[in-house]
Design a protein around this motif. Structure first.
Motif, mmCIF file in Angstrom:
data_model
loop_
_atom_site.group_PDB
_atom_site.id
_atom_site.type_symbol
_atom_site.label_atom_id
_atom_site.label_comp_id
_atom_site.label_asym_id
_atom_site.label_seq_id
_atom_site.Cartn_x
_atom_site.Cartn_y
_atom_site.Cartn_z
ATOM 1 N N CYS A 130 -12.672 -1.355 -4.552
ATOM 2 C CA CYS A 130 -11.347 -1.061 -3.993
ATOM 3 C C CYS A 130 -10.264 -1.893 -4.662
ATOM 4 O O CYS A 130 -9.192 -1.383 -4.998
ATOM 5 C CB CYS A 130 -11.350 -1.285 -2.487
ATOM 6 N N THR A 131 -10.545 -3.172 -4.862
ATOM 7 C CA THR A 131 -9.572 -4.040 -5.516
ATOM 8 C C THR A 131 -9.323 -3.592 -6.948
ATOM 9 O O THR A 131 -8.179 -3.559 -7.419
ATOM 10 C CB THR A 131 -10.067 -5.502 -5.500
ATOM 11 N N ALA A 166 -8.303 1.377 2.727
ATOM 12 C CA ALA A 166 -6.862 1.570 2.942
ATOM 13 C C ALA A 166 -6.484 1.394 4.406
ATOM 14 O O ALA A 166 -5.457 0.771 4.723
ATOM 15 C CB ALA A 166 -6.428 2.948 2.444
ATOM 16 N N CYS A 205 -7.048 -0.334 -6.999
ATOM 17 C CA CYS A 205 -5.695 -0.312 -6.441
ATOM 18 C C CYS A 205 -4.630 -0.332 -7.533
ATOM 19 O O CYS A 205 -4.542 -1.290 -8.302
ATOM 20 C CB CYS A 205 -5.487 -1.505 -5.504
ATOM 21 N N CYS A 232 -8.308 3.333 -3.411
ATOM 22 C CA CYS A 232 -9.275 2.310 -2.996
ATOM 23 C C CYS A 232 -10.377 2.918 -2.130
ATOM 24 O O CYS A 232 -11.572 2.696 -2.371
ATOM 25 C CB CYS A 232 -8.574 1.168 -2.270
ATOM 26 N N CYS A 252 0.828 -1.213 0.000
ATOM 27 C CA CYS A 252 0.000 0.000 0.000
ATOM 28 C C CYS A 252 0.861 1.262 0.000
ATOM 29 O O CYS A 252 1.818 1.379 0.771
ATOM 30 C CB CYS A 252 -0.916 0.005 1.223
ATOM 31 N N VAL A 285 -7.494 -6.082 -2.128
ATOM 32 C CA VAL A 285 -8.035 -5.344 -0.987
ATOM 33 C C VAL A 285 -9.246 -6.048 -0.388
ATOM 34 O O VAL A 285 -9.348 -6.207 0.843
ATOM 35 C CB VAL A 285 -8.404 -3.904 -1.407
#
Length: 257
Positions: free
Chosen positions: A231-232, A192, A235, A175, A169, A241
């Motif tokens: 979110c995935t 996150a 990224c 995300c 990260c 995520v």
């Protein structure tokens, strides 16, 4: 015998013509906002000649340096490491420094706007403080008890592999700002923060897992996730995520981590 030479002016002209042949005309439609001028945001078009293999960040630089110096955005390393230039490009959260113009259909206007869910301060710059506060709240550091060790804390390759994905990260907020739950309720910790909690919860050297799990068990914590996978998808580092969030949920239920 004389050596043949190229006329310098002719060579320069040929080089310029060759370089120009690679350029295309692209329209960038940028959502502008300046609270000192108006309370409302508006779209503004900029047209420029640019190599399609350039990045969106290069185009923003060109606009700022050559067309409108008031355009405001964040950037630092320009190599996908600092995470400061996250923005919505053609409706998707991306890093401007990693997005090639040729990959986002330059034949149509390319839209650029600030990421969602955080207060816009000016143009493409948002207030990141709520995002970083959630990050701080999950205690993103190693917690241990006892005396300070006299040597490094050793860890097997297998134990390290357990949380390797979430060490990637870069805190770009791509995300979190792609999450519809976060859009509707800024109190949600967001992906996150949970990813960074995961990185330490599953670290075999850490002793603060229970504390972090209790923090994420809050009404604004991990249970707010609706598993939409936004979110995935957002990224830029390829972190899974949603999988990390599910693993934290499982740890809360089983207390095994």
């Amino acid at each position: 015998m004389s050596t043949p030479t190229l006329d310098k002016d002719s060579a320069a002209a040929d080089a310029a013509e060759t370089g120009a042949s690679h350029l295309i005309t692209v329209t960038f439609r940028i959502r502008r906002f300046n609270p000192e001028i108006s309370e409302d945001a508006s779209w503004e078009d900029f047209q420029l000649q640019i190599d399609p293999k350039e990045r969106v960040l290069d185009a923003l630089h060109k606009i700022k340096w050559e067309l409108d110096g008031s355009l405001t955005f964040r950037r630092s390393c320009a190599h996908g490491i600092c995470g400061s230039d996250a923005m919505r490009i053609n409706g998707r959260n991306r890093l401007a420094c990693k997005t090639l113009i040729k990959d986002i259909n330059p034949e149509k206007p390319i839209t650029v706007e600030a990421i969602k869910g955080l207060t816009v301060l000016k143009d493409l710059v948002v207030d990141m403080e709520p995002f970083f506060q959630a990050y701080r709240d999950v205690m993103p550091f190693l917690i241990t008890t006892g005396n300070e060790p006299t040597r490094e804390r050793r860890q097997s390759a297998e134990d390290r592999e357990r949380f390797d994905d979430t060490t990637k990260c870069i805190l770009c907020a791509a995300c979190t700002s792609s999450c519809p739950v976060f859009w509707n309720d800024g109190q949600y910790f967001g992906p996150a923060a949970i990813v960074n909690a995961h990185r330490f919860i599953f670290d075999s050297r850490d002793e603060g897992g229970e504390q972090r799990l209790e923090i994420l068990n809050d009404k604004d914590g991990v249970w707010r996730c609706r598993t939409t996978f936004n979110c995935t998808d957002a990224c830029p580092r390829g972190i899974e995520v949603t999988k990390a969030i599910q693993e934290v949920k499982r740890a809360l239920i089983t207390r095994r981590f």
